[in-house]
Design a protein around this motif. Structure first.
Motif, PDB file in Angstrom:
ATOM      1  N   GLU A   1      -7.911  -1.790  -0.680  1.00  0.00           N
ATOM      2  CA  GLU A   1      -6.679  -2.520  -0.382  1.00  0.00           C
ATOM      3  C   GLU A   1      -5.442  -1.671  -0.624  1.00  0.00           C
ATOM      4  O   GLU A   1      -4.462  -1.748   0.120  1.00  0.00           O
ATOM      5  CB  GLU A   1      -6.622  -3.795  -1.224  1.00  0.00           C
ATOM      6  CG  GLU A   1      -5.389  -4.643  -0.973  1.00  0.00           C
ATOM      7  CD  GLU A   1      -5.366  -5.906  -1.820  1.00  0.00           C
ATOM      8  OE1 GLU A   1      -4.315  -6.555  -1.893  1.00  0.00           O
ATOM      9  OE2 GLU A   1      -6.417  -6.235  -2.406  1.00  0.00           O
ATOM     10  N   SER A   2      -5.498  -0.806  -1.651  1.00  0.00           N
ATOM     11  CA  SER A   2      -4.330  -0.005  -2.000  1.00  0.00           C
ATOM     12  C   SER A   2      -3.981   1.027  -0.929  1.00  0.00           C
ATOM     13  O   SER A   2      -2.848   1.494  -0.862  1.00  0.00           O
ATOM     14  CB  SER A   2      -4.577   0.711  -3.338  1.00  0.00           C
ATOM     15  OG  SER A   2      -5.736   1.535  -3.251  1.00  0.00           O
ATOM     16  N   LEU A   3      -4.955   1.388  -0.081  1.00  0.00           N
ATOM     17  CA  LEU A   3      -4.716   2.417   0.934  1.00  0.00           C
ATOM     18  C   LEU A   3      -4.630   1.867   2.350  1.00  0.00           C
ATOM     19  O   LEU A   3      -4.223   2.587   3.262  1.00  0.00           O
ATOM     20  CB  LEU A   3      -5.835   3.471   0.890  1.00  0.00           C
ATOM     21  CG  LEU A   3      -5.947   4.313  -0.377  1.00  0.00           C
ATOM     22  CD1 LEU A   3      -7.106   5.285  -0.254  1.00  0.00           C
ATOM     23  CD2 LEU A   3      -4.654   5.073  -0.637  1.00  0.00           C
ATOM     24  N   SER A  46      -1.106   1.885   3.967  1.00  0.00           N
ATOM     25  CA  SER A  46      -0.699   3.262   4.239  1.00  0.00           C
ATOM     26  C   SER A  46      -1.463   3.820   5.437  1.00  0.00           C
ATOM     27  O   SER A  46      -0.906   4.540   6.259  1.00  0.00           O
ATOM     28  CB  SER A  46      -0.939   4.132   3.008  1.00  0.00           C
ATOM     29  OG  SER A  46      -0.725   5.490   3.296  1.00  0.00           O
ATOM     30  N   PHE A  67       4.481   6.791  -3.119  1.00  0.00           N
ATOM     31  CA  PHE A  67       3.578   6.390  -4.195  1.00  0.00           C
ATOM     32  C   PHE A  67       2.931   7.661  -4.739  1.00  0.00           C
ATOM     33  O   PHE A  67       3.051   8.743  -4.166  1.00  0.00           O
ATOM     34  CB  PHE A  67       2.516   5.395  -3.706  1.00  0.00           C
ATOM     35  CG  PHE A  67       1.726   5.873  -2.516  1.00  0.00           C
ATOM     36  CD1 PHE A  67       0.606   6.680  -2.662  1.00  0.00           C
ATOM     37  CD2 PHE A  67       2.118   5.508  -1.230  1.00  0.00           C
ATOM     38  CE1 PHE A  67      -0.111   7.114  -1.575  1.00  0.00           C
ATOM     39  CE2 PHE A  67       1.397   5.935  -0.134  1.00  0.00           C
ATOM     40  CZ  PHE A  67       0.287   6.740  -0.307  1.00  0.00           C
ATOM     41  N   SER A 122      -6.644  -7.779   3.171  1.00  0.00           N
ATOM     42  CA  SER A 122      -5.976  -8.606   2.175  1.00  0.00           C
ATOM     43  C   SER A 122      -4.870  -9.422   2.832  1.00  0.00           C
ATOM     44  O   SER A 122      -4.405  -9.101   3.925  1.00  0.00           O
ATOM     45  CB  SER A 122      -5.378  -7.724   1.076  1.00  0.00           C
ATOM     46  OG  SER A 122      -4.334  -6.925   1.608  1.00  0.00           O
TER      47      SER A 122
END
Length: 524
Positions: free
Chosen positions: A265-267, A270, A280, A308
């Protein structure tokens, strides 16, 4: 153009005339640049000339044309703006003259052009190449060392005049670089598509369910409508997406595929929208996202149901507005992208339970193609098996001619939870382990050689199950031919409407999905 003074040790105007004549010759650009450096050496005594060009993203300087060094050494000539003498000239836009090279600690000589030479015998001149007020590269040369930089002022101004002449050519070369880079990127995507997937027109299958898929591809491909492809894992959703792209108005543009389930999810944001440098931890450089890379082409979002809610929100805005912002950026980027999504999830349930945005669901659910699982495709199993036998026989240099009857029975009876992908893996394994020119039953994996535990005890009614499956397929075909009209379907099958209604209920057939928007029926 800077004034050319008479204290030069050579005829500066004559040299400039030669260069101007060369630029107007219409020859190959690289040849022109090489010839300019040759003229500087033979007519002006300026040796080891180099033309260095700033990359389109202004992040790197690279030697483009050089005299007296190999291609390998030329590739070593890379600098960041501000790095070394050349980088400093590009960063400041001001020329630099070093009267004695040995006395300048910031000189790098990354190309090794002066290897074996005494730096104390050399002077170095470097001037910016400008397009208007924008620095796009640098021109540098060596000459015999002098006592002070004042002695070099005339030659520095002469070199600036040469730089002004070639600036237009260098700018053209930068545009060529952009165009070539775009073509190389497009060709790379095409090669990967052909190598990994084969031509989309080679989709295998003649079952009624696959014929319906082909019809839907033909209907939606010529438009720019958003498409959602639904089906179990391994049914070939990306292959269908590529077929739509290749038959669409944006077929000449890129096809960019993103597996949303494979990215944390964090990438994901991006990856989709790109990021700015420093947005970041780890973002050491600006990076364009997949949306931007797919401009004027197709973006395929596989497993979109795994996104997400925050990523869904940004995706919805990008679809609605056709613009987005990179992560950490404030500038809006406009794109023209055809979106194709795929999922193996029940999105309707996910919407009801709050795992998928309802507004995004309706935005992507414009035209849906449902891919059937392999277990519902009947004889397609053997068509695909024969295709994979030929493919992997060539790949592994084997001479497999056919599949034995017992092996055919095992392949036909298996339920294929992994669908076409599993079948392909099974056949590749069988080709590898086969010792003859026929694939036998014992060449297949153990999972196909034993009955599924969930099916134990069903041997007595297996015939009934086969009949029921065949009966269901007949009714489905008739409903498709009549656009969901049960009365007309009954006539085709030579039975009554009441029996058709009973069978539809028994086999849980959704006849409404075969209706067309303008069709009418008596089957309420």
């Amino acid at each position: 153009m800077p004034q050319i003074q008479s204290e030069l040790s050579f005829n500066g105007l004559s040299v400039l005339y030669q260069i101007a004549h060369l630029l107007a010759s219409g020859k190959d650009l690289e040849l022109i640049m090489s010839n300019i450096l040759e003229i500087l050496e033979t007519s002006a005594g300026m040796k080891r000339g180099m033309i260095t060009i700033l990359s389109p993203n202004n992040e790197e300087l690279a030697v483009d044309v050089a005299r007296g060094i190999s291609e390998t050494d030329k590739r070593k000539g890379k600098y960041r703006p501000g790095e070394g003498i050349t980088g400093k000239v590009v960063a400041t836009g001001r020329p630099v003259a070093i009267p004695i090279l040995d006395a300048e600690p910031t000189f790098l000589d990354r190309t090794g052009a002066r290897k074996g030479l005494k730096h104390s015998d050399l002077a170095f001149l470097c001037v910016p190449i400008k397009s208007g007020n924008v620095v796009i590269g640098a021109l540098s040369t060596d000459r015999v060392a002098v006592q002070d930089a004042v002695t070099l002022e005339g030659e520095l101004r002469f070199l600036e005049a040469v730089s002004d002449l070639i600036a237009q050519v260098v700018q053209t070369r930068r545009r060529d670089y952009d165009r070539i880079h775009a073509l190389e990127k497009e060709n790379l995507e095409l090669r990967r598509s052909l190598e990994n997937k084969g031509k989309p027109d080679l989709m295998i299958g003649n079952s009624s369910s696959m014929r319906e898929v082909y019809r839907q591809i033909g209907q939606v491909a010529p438009s720019i409508t958003t498409v959602t492809i639904r089906g179990e894992t391994g049914t070939g959703k990306e292959l269908v997406a590529r077929a739509i792209h290749q038959k669409s108005p944006c077929a000449s543009g890129p096809f960019i595929a993103v597996n949303c389930a494979a990215l944390p999810e964090s990438l994901l944001e991006s990856e989709l929208f790109g990021h700015e440098k420093g947005s970041f931890t780890g973002a050491t450089a600006k990076r364009i996202g997949r949306f931007e890379a797919a401009d004027n082409g197709t973006l395929f979002l596989d497993e979109i149901g795994e996104m997400s809610l925050s990523a869904q929100s940004r995706l919805l805005r990008a679809i609605q507005e056709k613009e987005f912002q990179r992560v950490g950026g404030s500038d809006s980027i406009h794109v023209n992208v055809r979106l194709i999504c795929a999922t193996n999830r029940d999105l309707e349930t996910d919407v009801r339970e709050g795992r998928f945005r309802e507004d995004l669901y309706y935005r992507i659910n414009v035209f849906t193609i449902a891919l059937p699982p392999l277990r519902e495709r009947g004889a397609d199993v053997m068509l695909l098996a024969d295709y994979f036998v030929k493919k992997y026989s060539r790949l592994h240099d084997k001479n497999i001619e056919r599949i034995s009857t017992p092996a055919i029975d095992m392949l036909s009876a298996y339920h294929w939870p992994g669908n076409v992908r599993e079948l392909e893996n099974v056949i590749e394994r069988a080709v590898i382990v086969s010792t003859g020119n026929v694939i036998e039953g014992h060449d297949l994996p153990p999972t196909l050689q034993m009955k599924d535990a969930s099916e134990q005890g069903e041997r007595n009614d297996s015939f009934e199950n086969l009949v029921a499956a065949y009966e269901r397929e007949l009714i489905v075909d008739a409903l498709k031919d009549t656009q969901g009209n049960q009365t007309e379907a009954a006539k085709i099958l030579g039975t009554t409407k009441r029996i058709i209604q009973y069978k539809i209920t028994k086999y849980n057939i959704d006849f409404l999905r075969f209706r067309r928007g303008d069709s009418t029926g008596d089957d309420e």
